[in-house]
Design an enzyme around this catalytic site. Structure first.
Site, PDB file in Angstrom:
ATOM      1  N   CYS A   1     -85.792  30.471  26.429  1.00  0.00           N
ATOM      2  CA  CYS A   1     -86.643  29.377  26.934  1.00  0.00           C
ATOM      3  C   CYS A   1     -88.032  29.448  26.282  1.00  0.00           C
ATOM      4  CB  CYS A   1     -86.776  29.449  28.452  1.00  0.00           C
ATOM      5  SG  CYS A   1     -85.223  29.293  29.331  1.00  0.00           S
TER       6      CYS A   1
HETATM    7  C1  BEZ Z   1     -83.261  32.793  28.190  1.00  0.00           C
HETATM    8  O1  BEZ Z   1     -83.996  31.809  28.134  1.00  0.00           O
HETATM    9  O2  BEZ Z   1     -83.311  33.706  27.367  1.00  0.00           O
HETATM   10  C2  BEZ Z   1     -82.264  32.905  29.285  1.00  0.00           C
HETATM   11  C3  BEZ Z   1     -82.517  32.287  30.493  1.00  0.00           C
HETATM   12  C4  BEZ Z   1     -81.595  32.419  31.507  1.00  0.00           C
HETATM   13  C5  BEZ Z   1     -80.452  33.132  31.314  1.00  0.00           C
HETATM   14  C6  BEZ Z   1     -80.192  33.716  30.084  1.00  0.00           C
HETATM   15  C7  BEZ Z   1     -81.111  33.610  29.061  1.00  0.00           C
END
Ligand code: BEZ
Length: 213
Positions: free
Chosen positions: A45
């Site tokens: 994210c």
């Molecule tokens: C991420 O943005 O890295 C992420 C967010 C939620 C679950 C898995 C990865």
């Protein structure tokens, strides 16, 4: 509620990092992209939101407002914004909705319980000036989206909204476009006096530079 292409994008009031907004009013007369991310302070994210910030001018150039969303708090959004800015070397220049009560996530069906019960998936809604949903994408938490693809689809959506053309596989702005089958050859002759390439009677191709009012 299931949202389908062509539906009016549900309106809502939301608390965002840039103050309270009423969605349709915030969209105004242009286009909008509403996109969710699963969780603040997560790596994928962080890269996505940073990339969007660094490329927001491309969306501005296309008259597209962008707004992010997750079920995290405003406080978390504010704290994480500093991390995004530092690690991705950008200024977070668009609002993030804090949908703590999941009202908007539910309205837009952004929580897919068989994927995860609490976090939003990576949803994208492209909304036109008529407030109707033009395109939807859904990615899982583990796969970051291709935000350049969002620019590509916006180029296609805006072109095909204005003209009776469609864009072929992997099309990019400036490439050849397809005259839609509902346009007769007679109508096509008026629109494209220089002619077109007829690969099949149902497959007529013109260069994008030929497409104008
Ligand atoms: C991420 O943005 O890295 C992420 C967010 C939620 C679950 C898995 C990865």
């Amino acid at each position: 509620m299931t949202i389908r292409l062509g539906d009016i994008a549900p309106d809502f009031t939301a608390e965002t990092t840039q103050g309270t907004i009423q969605f349709h009013q915030w969209i105004g007369d242009g286009w909008a992209i509403l996109f969710s991310h699963p969780k603040d302070y997560t790596p994928v994210c962080t890269t996505e939101l940073g990339y969007m910030a660094k490329n927001k001018h491309e969306f501005d150039n296309r008259n597209v407002k962008v707004i992010g969303l997750s079920v995290d708090s405003l406080n978390d959004h504010d704290g994480w914004t500093r991390d995004i800015e530092e690690t991705q070397r950008c200024t977070l220049n668009y609002p993030l909705i804090a949908d703590e009560d999941r009202e908007i996530s539910t309205l837009y069906d952004m929580i897919h319980p068989n994927a995860d019960n609490t976090m939003t998936v990576r949803s994208v809604f492209v909304i036109g000036p008529d407030k109707r949903v033009k395109l939807m994408l859904t990615y899982p938490a583990s796969t970051g989206r291709n935000f350049d693809e969002l620019l590509r689809v916006v180029d296609s959506l805006q072109l095909t909204a204005d003209f009776s053309v469609a864009t072929p596989v992997n099309w990019r702005a400036g490439d050849d476009v397809i005259i839609v089958p509902t346009v007769t050859d007679e109508e096509a002759r008026e629109k494209y006096p220089d002619g077109w390439n007829s690969i099949r009677p149902y497959m007529r191709v013109v260069h994008q530079s030929q497409v104008h009012h």
